[in-house]
Design an enzyme around this catalytic site. Structure first.
Site, PDB file in Angstrom:
ATOM      1  CB  ALA A  62       4.291  -2.654  -5.862  1.00  0.00           C
ATOM      2  N   GLY A 103       3.171   0.729  -0.775  1.00  0.00           N
ATOM      3  CA  GLY A 103       1.909   1.227  -1.297  1.00  0.00           C
ATOM      4  C   GLY A 103       0.734   0.896  -0.406  1.00  0.00           C
ATOM      5  CD  GLU A 106       3.248   5.421  -1.029  1.00  0.00           C
ATOM      6  OE1 GLU A 106       3.815   6.481  -1.313  1.00  0.00           O
ATOM      7  OE2 GLU A 106       3.296   4.393  -1.746  1.00  0.00           O
ATOM      8  CD  GLU A 126       7.781   2.429  -0.783  1.00  0.00           C
ATOM      9  OE1 GLU A 126       6.572   2.234  -0.950  1.00  0.00           O
ATOM     10  OE2 GLU A 126       8.277   2.700   0.344  1.00  0.00           O
TER      11      GLU A 126
END
Length: 696
Positions: A62, A103, A106, A126
C-alpha cells in the site's frame, strides 16, 4: 510522471510499475495497471504480459501517503486490479526483484506465473499493523507454499528471501541475473509452448493433517498474542483457504480485514508505523542537507553503556576506538562486549566469523591521542556535570576539526555541555537507552547552537545502526526522562495514599506496560534516580521530596544489583519478591505524614500514572521540546516499555477523548489528598480539548 510504463518487446508487453521509491500501490498506479492490462489485451501483436517493478522493489504494498484518505479505498482498489490481472486471457508473468511485500505480493499472486530474483524480499507484513492481508494473500499463498509456510509468514509478517521458497510452487523460476529479461524470456516460452494459464485461485491445498495443524497453530497463536486480535484472525483466514471454496475464503478474509481496521490495536500499530517515519523528518532541516562523513567512531567509557554503544557501530561495520582511563576497566569492557557477542552466537544469531570480524573493528586504548582522528566521539562517562566538563574540555582539545562531539547524558543541560568547548556547533546529545545494543530508541538532543548538518548526519547514522531517532530540545531529562518523573511522582503518591508497590506494578503491567515503575526502578538501579533527585533538591530547595524512595536508597537498597530495592531478590534469580522491610518503611512514612491509607483501584492507578505522562507531554509540545505528539509516542514505545497495542501516551489520550482526559485530571485535583497544582491541565491540552481536536 507516468505511474506505469508500457512498452512492447517482440510479442511481450512489459508493464513497469513506476511509483518510487517502493512502488506503493496508490490510486494512480492502480488505474495505470488496469489500463495497461486492457491495452495489452486489445493488441493482437501482444501474446503475453510481464508485470515488473524496479531493482529496489516490485512493490512494497500500500502507498503510505494514502493511509487514512479516501484514495486508499477508491476504485479501482487492489482487489479490482488483481481480478483484472488474474482474468486476463493472455499470460501475465510477474518479474520480482527487491521488496515484494503486502499488497505487492498479493498482486504477484494474482499473476499466472512468477519469476523472482533469488534475493527478492517476500513478505505479508500486515499483521505488524494489526491487520491481515486483505486482497487474497491468506487465500492464495497457502495454495502455493502449503499451510505451514503460509501461516508462519502471515502470522509473523517476517521477510523471507525468494531463494528460501525455491522448493514451493510460488515461483516458476528463480534467477540471479536481471529478472526483467528473465521474465520476458520465460513469457516467450509460455507462449511458444502454449502453456495453460495457472490461476492460483483454482489450485487445491493438499496438506494431510491440515485440521490438526490449524488447531495446534490456533492454540499457540492465542497464547502468544493476547493483546492483539490480528494473529488469530490470520489463522482463521488461512483455515478458510483450506476448508472453504476460494470465494467463500475471500469473503471471510475481507470481513476480518475490515473488522481489524476498526480495532484500537490496529489504530495504535498504524500510528506507530507512520510516527516512526515522521520522527526522521526535522521541520527546519531539509532532506537534502549535506551530511558529514562518519568513517570511524570513538566511545569514551567502556562500562555497560559505553560497551553497548560501541556494539551498535561494530554491528554496522563501523570501526570503533574504545577509550578508558584504566586497563582493568578497559579489559572488563572488552570482555563484556565479547560475551554479549558469544551469547548471540549461542542463540544462532551470529556466526563465529562474524563475531571475530566485529571484534576486529574494535580498537581499545588508554590514550586520548588514539581517538583524535575519529569522525564522531561519544562520551558515556558518569552522569555528573563536572566529569562531563573535564571530558569535553579534553576532546575539544584533541579531536580534529569537523568531528562531531556527542554526549550520552540522560538529563544534563546540553547547552552547558556544548559551552565547555570552542565549537558548540559540533556538539549534540545522543542519549542511548540501556542496554544500548538492544534498545531501539535514540534521543537526539539538539542544543542551541548544534549545526543543521550535524543533526542531519546523526539522524542518517541512526538509521544505519538501526535506531529509531527522535529529536528533543534541551530541558531537564529531555522528552523521556522529563515525563517519567511525573509518572513516578504519581506512582509514589499512590504508594503514600494506600497502594502497595506490587499492586501498582501489577495494575500497569496488566494494562500492558513491560514493567511497573517499581520493578523497573529496581532493574535500572535506584541509585541513579537518587543522584538525580539530590541534584534537583539542591537546585530547587522547596520541591517535594520522595521520602520513601530516599529512605530505601539511604539503606543501600539500590535494586537488583544489591539484592534489595522496592523488592528483595534471591541470589541467581530475578524474581521480585515482596519485602516486609519495605512495607514497614512505607507504613512509617505514611504515619509521619499523617496519612490514613485507603483502598486504591487499579483503574485509578492506570489513569493517574498515564495521564501524568500525557499532561507533561502536552507541556513538552507547547514548549517546542518535541516537534510532534507522535515523537513523544515513539520515545515511550521504543524506550520505556509502553505497550505497542496502546500506541503511546499521547495516542491513548486522543482515543480517550481530550475533554475526558481534562475532566479526569480536574477530578484528581479535587481529591482531598491531591496536589492540585500537579493536576493543572497543560494549556495546550485544554485548548485542544475545547476545540474538539487531538494531539495527533
Amino acid at each position: 510522471m507516468e505511474s506505469a510504463l508500457y512498452e512492447v518487446t517482440g510479442n511481450i508487453a512489459v508493464i513497469t510499475l513506476n511509483n518510487p521509491p517502493i512502488n506503493g500501490l496508490g490510486l494512480d498506479l492502480r488505474k495505470a495497471v488496469i489500463a495497461s492490462i486492457d491495452r495489452a489485451g486489445q493488441d493482437p501483436a501482444v501474446h503475453a504480459i510481464v508485470l515488473a517493478g524496479s531493482d529496489r522493489a516490485f512493490s512494497g504494498g500500500a502507498d503510505v501517503k494514502e493511509f487514512g484518505t479516501p484514495k486508499s479505498s477508491t476504485e479501482p482498489n487492489l482487489l479490482s486490479v488483481i481480478r483484472t490481472v488474474e482474468s486476463s486471457d493472455k499470460p501475465v508473468v510477474a518479474a520480482i526483484a527487491g521488496a515484494c511485500m503486502g499488497g505487492g505480493l498479493e498482486l504477484a499472486l494474482g499473476c499466472h506465473f512468477r519469476v523472482a530474483k533469488a534475493d527478492a524480499q517476500i513478505a505479508l507484513p500486515e499483521v505488524k499493523l494489526g491487520l491481515l492481508p486483505g486482497a487474497g494473500g491468506t487465500q492464495r499463498l497457502p495454495r502455493l507454499v502449503g499451510l505451514g509456510t503460509a501461516l508462519n509468514m502471515i502470522v509473523s509478517g517476517s521477510i523471507v528471501p525468494a531463494a528460501q521458497l525455491k522448493a514451493s510452487s510460488l515461483f516458476d523460476e528463480i534467477v540471479d541475473s536481471d529478472v526483467r529479461s528473465a521474465a520476458i524470456r520465460f513469457a516467450q516460452r509460455v507462449v511458444a509452448e502454449n502453456r495453460p494459464l495457472r490461476r492460483v485461485r483454482d489450485l487445491q491445498i493438499k496438506d494431510a493433517g491440515g485440521e490438526a495443524f490449524l488447531q495446534s497453530a490456533r492454540d499457540k497463536v492465542a497464547a502468544s498474542s493476547k493483546h492483539f486480535p490480528a494473529p488469530l484472525k490470520c489463522v482463521d483466514a488461512v483455515a478458510a483457504a483450506y476448508t472453504k471454496p476460494f470465494d467463500e475464503g475471500m469473503k471471510i478474509e475481507r470481513e476480518a480485514f475490515l473488522a481489524l481496521m476498526t480495532t484500537p490495536e490496529s489504530r495504535a500499530l498504524r500510528h506507530a508505523f507512520t510516527a516512526e517515519r515522521a520522527a526522521a523528518k526535522i521541520p527546519d532541516v531539509p532532506a537534502d542537507t549535506p551530511t558529514r562523513h562518519i568513517g570511524r567512531v570513538a566511545v569514551i567509557g567502556a562500562g555497560t553503556m559505553g560497551g553497548g554503544i560501541a556494539m551498535n557501530f561494530l554491528n554496522a561495520g563501523i570501526p570503533v576506538t574504545l577509550l578508558e582511563m584504566k586497563q582493568e576497566a578497559l579489559d572488563r569492557g572488552l570482555a563484556t562486549i565479547r560475551r554479549n557477542y558469544e551469547n548471540s552466537m549461542k542463540r544462532g544469531k551470529l556466526s563465529a566469523d562474524q563475531l571475530e570480524a566485529r571484534m576486529a573493528l574494535l580498537q581499545p586504548t588508554l590514550s586520548y591521542d588514539d581517538i583524535k582522528d575519529a569522525d564522531l566521539v561519544i562520551e558515556a562517562v558518569f552522569e555528573d556535570i563536572g566529569v562531563k566538563e573535564q571530558v569535553f574540555g579534553k576532546i575539544d582539545e584533541v579531536m580534529k576539526p569537523g568531528a562531531i562531539l556527542a554526549s550520552n547524558t540522560s538529563t544534563l543541560d546540553m547547552n552547558r555541555i556544548a559551552g565547555f568547548t570552542k565549537r558548540p556547533q559540533d556538539v549534540i546529545g545522543l542519549h542511548f537507552f540501556s542496554p544500548a545494543n538492544v534498545m531501539r530508541l535514540l534521543e537526539v538532543v539538539r542544543a542551541e547552537k548544534t549545526a543543521k548538518d550535524v543533526l542531519a548526519t546523526v539522524m542518517q547514522l541512526a538509521k544505519k545502526i538501526k535506531k529509531v531517532a527522535v529529536v528533543s530540545g534541551v530541558c531537564d531529562g529531555f522528552i523521556g526522562n522529563r515525563m517519567l518523573k511525573f509518572y513516578r511522582n504519581q506512582a509514589n503518591a499512590l504508594l503514600e495514599e494506600g497502594a502497595s508497590p506490587q499492586q501498582i506494578d501489577r495494575a500497569l503491567e496488566n494494562w500492558g506496560m513491560a514493567m511497573g515503575p517499581f520493578r523497573m526502578g529496581d532493574l535500572a538501579g535506584l541509585d541513579i534516580g537518587w543522584a538525580i533527585r539530590k541534584r534537583l533538591y539542591a537546585e530547587n530547595p522547596g520541591m517535594k521530596r520522595s521520602v520513601i524512595a530516599d529512605r530505601l536508597c539511604g539503606l543501600g537498597r539500590f535494586g537488583q544489583k544489591t539484592g534489595k530495592g522496592w523488592y528483595r531478590y534471591e541470589a541467581g534469580r530475578r524474581d521480585a519478591l515482596p519485602d516486609p522491610e519495605v512495607d514497614a518503611i512505607i507504613a512509617a512514612a505514611r504515619k509521619e505524614a499523617g496519612i490514613t491509607p485507603r483502598e486504591v483501584s487499579d483503574e485509578e492507578i492506570i489513569e493517574r500514572c498515564i495521564y501524568a505522562l500525557v499532561n507533561e507531554g502536552a507541556r513538552i509540545l507547547e514548549e517546542g521540546i518535541a516537534a510532534r505528539a507522535s515523537d513523544i509516542d515513539m520515545v515511550y514505545l521504543h524506550g520505556y516499555g509502553f505497550p505497542a497495542h496502546r500506541g503511546g501516551p499521547m495516542l491513548v489520550a486522543d482515543l480517550a477523548g481530550l475533554p475526558n482526559v481534562v475532566a479526569k485530571m480536574r477530578g484528581f485535583a479535587a481529591q482531598p489528598s491531591a496536589d492540585a497544582a500537579f493536576w493543572e491541565p497543560a494549556r495546550l491540552l485544554v485548548r485542544l480539548a475545547e476545540a474538539g481536536k487531538t494531539f495527533n
